[in-house]
Write a protein that holds these residues in place. Structure first.
Motif, PDB file in Angstrom:
ATOM      1  N   UNK A 126       0.829  -1.214   0.000  1.00 51.12           N
ATOM      2  CA  UNK A 126       0.000   0.000   0.000  1.00 51.12           C
ATOM      3  C   UNK A 126       0.858   1.257   0.000  1.00 51.12           C
ATOM      4  N   UNK A 127       1.887   1.279   0.852  1.00 53.80           N
ATOM      5  CA  UNK A 127       2.793   2.423   0.883  1.00 53.80           C
ATOM      6  C   UNK A 127       3.611   2.504  -0.410  1.00 53.80           C
ATOM      7  N   UNK A 128       3.987   1.352  -0.933  1.00 57.42           N
ATOM      8  CA  UNK A 128       4.727   1.306  -2.193  1.00 57.42           C
ATOM      9  C   UNK A 128       3.907   1.932  -3.322  1.00 57.42           C
ATOM     10  N   UNK A 132       5.225   5.030  -5.678  1.00 58.49           N
ATOM     11  CA  UNK A 132       5.316   4.945  -7.139  1.00 58.49           C
ATOM     12  C   UNK A 132       4.475   6.038  -7.787  1.00 58.49           C
ATOM     13  N   UNK A 133       3.291   6.284  -7.241  1.00 59.41           N
ATOM     14  CA  UNK A 133       2.441   7.347  -7.777  1.00 59.41           C
ATOM     15  C   UNK A 133       3.134   8.704  -7.651  1.00 59.41           C
ATOM     16  N   UNK A 145      12.250   1.682  -3.020  1.00 64.21           N
ATOM     17  CA  UNK A 145      10.844   1.306  -3.135  1.00 64.21           C
ATOM     18  C   UNK A 145      10.304   1.902  -4.430  1.00 64.21           C
ATOM     19  N   UNK A 146      10.060   1.054  -5.417  1.00 61.18           N
ATOM     20  CA  UNK A 146       9.705   1.511  -6.752  1.00 61.18           C
ATOM     21  C   UNK A 146       9.096   0.339  -7.523  1.00 61.18           C
ATOM     22  N   UNK A 198      -3.756  -5.178 -10.052  1.00 55.61           N
ATOM     23  CA  UNK A 198      -4.701  -4.769  -9.010  1.00 55.61           C
ATOM     24  C   UNK A 198      -5.022  -5.925  -8.067  1.00 55.61           C
ATOM     25  N   UNK A 199      -5.180  -7.140  -8.609  1.00 57.00           N
ATOM     26  CA  UNK A 199      -5.469  -8.297  -7.769  1.00 57.00           C
ATOM     27  C   UNK A 199      -4.202  -8.811  -7.093  1.00 57.00           C
ATOM     28  N   UNK A 200      -3.076  -8.724  -7.774  1.00 52.17           N
ATOM     29  CA  UNK A 200      -1.818  -9.187  -7.178  1.00 52.17           C
ATOM     30  C   UNK A 200      -1.511  -8.459  -5.873  1.00 52.17           C
ATOM     31  N   UNK A 201      -1.853  -7.192  -5.805  1.00 53.68           N
ATOM     32  CA  UNK A 201      -1.593  -6.432  -4.573  1.00 53.68           C
ATOM     33  C   UNK A 201      -2.378  -7.010  -3.398  1.00 53.68           C
TER      34      UNK A 201
END
Length: 526
Positions: A126-128, A132-133, A145-146, A198-201
């Motif tokens: 979630x923080x990652x 990235x955003x 973290x990227x 999206x599902x992998x997260x």
């Protein structure tokens, strides 16, 4: 009783469930004896564009046993897995990295009763996501973290493809665990299964929770700066956290699941005398089309059929004179191209897609095979070449961006003189990629593209654009290990996954992590 029926072809124009039952009944199975019908595999046969078919392998569960007298009906063999027990007195176990290899190694260790301590240089997913955003919006890169580093590894931001060329008894476990942690049921039977970023997260977070419930301990934002080796054996690791606090912790065994972009870790291992060697990899660009062009290429007049998802492709060409492959890789139907930088002053691209694969564009890496010592005999010669291309791109774009060129312009050695439409969201600069790549890459890309232009309608056109460079297809080095998964010259060090040079995707990396745990941390009992 269970039976298998394979290679049942059904036109997509027909009702699939009804036709499947008809095909089962044709094999002499009575309807009242059918308990359930499950897909073992489903693929698409689109060779004849006017008559596209689904091809099924089925598992049929029967209420009562029957005598099989039909050659199309197979009784599956039951495989007995050897019983394994954990070895005793192995001491403390560390895992470095939370990509598929690290997570599934951790899960396997926990199932045997061990309590591994897992270290991840990046953030929880979630923080990652937020980091990235921020990078996409402000060009501020967090080197730990990227897209490459963080919970779930590089695979978290991908298409989430789960097809693999390896054969292994561990594959079923990987798929069942993924479904148990939130992945779609269809991955258990689809011929080209995918999850979507999206599902992998969600899956990654649930897998972490499961590992913690079984005794695993996670340390995020914790970079392993050094592995302490004494008398040819690991004894400890040195870490530094996000706040800059350094700590030394003693461990007897270390599973090294660092991923293919951990160049600083490669260099640290080399300084510590860990044996490594150069290995083949591939370099090129992303080729991007409007999704409808690829759908038409694959499906013809049936392009808008409701049962057909965004089309995939897999292209390969062999330059026999050079013994070199040119191929598509990591195809993302309905996906997006993203900046995959992990080092200051270097820029590169990758592709990813979401579970619905409903974006405007489809993209794939189009890459040229590079031989192990093609750019020099010294260790890291391939890695240094990757870095050189990434720095050159950054300097040309003057930021974390991408170099772009229409595919026809690339073939004709000229800069594209119009704005290129793309899913890529950061800075783009039109450039002749023939001047970015050495001739061995640009020449071979052209040879393959000219071949595909003749054999695959719509693939090379005014709508097909190159976004470059794609440099991180796989690890350029291998951390050599023995038959038990242990480093050949450092006891207690177990390199696994893509970063170690022993895997090439989510499934093969996860399998490799589990396999090494079984080889090195358990004993088979009769």
């Amino acid at each position: 009783m269970k039976i298998n029926i394979n290679n049942i072809s059904i036109s997509i124009e027909k009702n699939q469930d009804k036709e499947i039952k008809k095909e089962v009944l044709k094999r002499g199975i009575k309807e009242d004896n059918i308990c359930r019908i499950d897909y073992l595999k489903r693929s698409i046969d689109s060779r004849k564009k006017t008559e596209i078919k689904f091809v099924y392998n089925l598992e049929v569960t029967l209420h009562n046993d029957i005598v099989i007298d039909n050659k199309d009906v197979i009784i599956p063999k039951t495989l007995t897995e050897p019983k394994r027990v954990p070895k005793k007195d192995l001491g403390r176990i560390a895992i470095i990295g939370t990509g598929p290899a690290g997570l599934f190694a951790a899960l396997k260790l926990c199932e045997y009763g061990y309590s591994p301590v897992i270290f991840e240089r990046g953030e929880m997913v979630d923080e990652r996501d937020l980091t990235i955003e921020k990078f996409y919006n402000t060009d501020y890169l967090n080197v730990n973290s990227n897209i490459q580093f963080g919970e779930g590894g590089a695979g978290t931001y991908s298409d989430g493809k789960l097809n693999t060329r390896i054969r292994s008894g561990y594959i079923d476990k990987v798929f069942l665990e993924l479904v148990g942690c939130g992945a779609q049921q269809e991955i258990l039977w689809d011929y080209k299964p995918h999850v979507g970023t999206d599902i992998l997260k969600i899956v990654v977070k649930n897998l972490r929770k499961k590992i913690i419930s079984l005794g695993g301990v996670f340390n995020y934002n914790t970079l392993v700066e050094n592995i302490v080796i004494r008398n040819g054996e690991v004894t400890a690791i040195d870490t530094v956290n996000k706040a800059g606090k350094k700590e030394r912790m003693e461990f007897n065994k270390i599973i090294l699941a660092i991923g293919h972009s951990a160049r600083d870790t490669y260099r640290m291992l080399h300084q510590n005398g860990v044996f490594m060697e150069n290995k083949p990899f591939a370099i090129g660009a992303r080729i991007e089309h409007p999704r409808v062009d690829i759908d038409k290429m694959q499906y013809g007049s049936l392009v808008n059929h409701p049962l057909l998802e965004a089309a995939t492709y897999n292209l390969a060409f062999n330059n026999r004179e050079e013994e070199r492959g040119i191929f598509s890789f990591c195809m993302c139907p309905g996906g997006v191209i993203v900046n995959a930088a992990s080092e200051l002053g270097g820029s590169l691209v990758n592709g990813m897609s979401y579970s619905k694969r409903d974006g405007e564009f489809s993209n794939s890496a189009l890459v040229v095979g590079i031989k192990a010592n093609e750019f020099g005999d010294e260790l890291f010669s391939g890695m240094k070449f990757q870095e050189k291309l990434e720095r050159k791109t950054f300097d040309l774009v003057e930021n974390y961006g991408a170099l772009t060129q229409n595919s026809l312009d690339f073939l004709n050695d000229k800069v594209t003189n119009r704005e290129i439409k793309s899913s890529y969201g950061m800075k783009m600069k039109n450039y002749d990629l023939n001047n970015l790549f050495p001739e061995v890459i640009s020449k071979n890309m052209k040879i393959a593209m000219k071949h595909w232009e003749k054999t695959n309608r719509n693939f090379i056109s005014a709508n097909a654009n190159l976004i470059a460079p794609e440099t991180r297809t796989s690890a350029p080095v291998k951390i050599t290990r023995n038959e038990f998964g242990e480093s050949i010259n450092v006891k207690g060090l177990f390199p696994v996954g893509e970063g170690a040079g022993y895997a090439g995707g989510i499934i093969s990396a996860a399998v490799d992590g589990m396999k090494v745990v079984d080889l090195a941390f358990t004993t088979i009992v009769e």
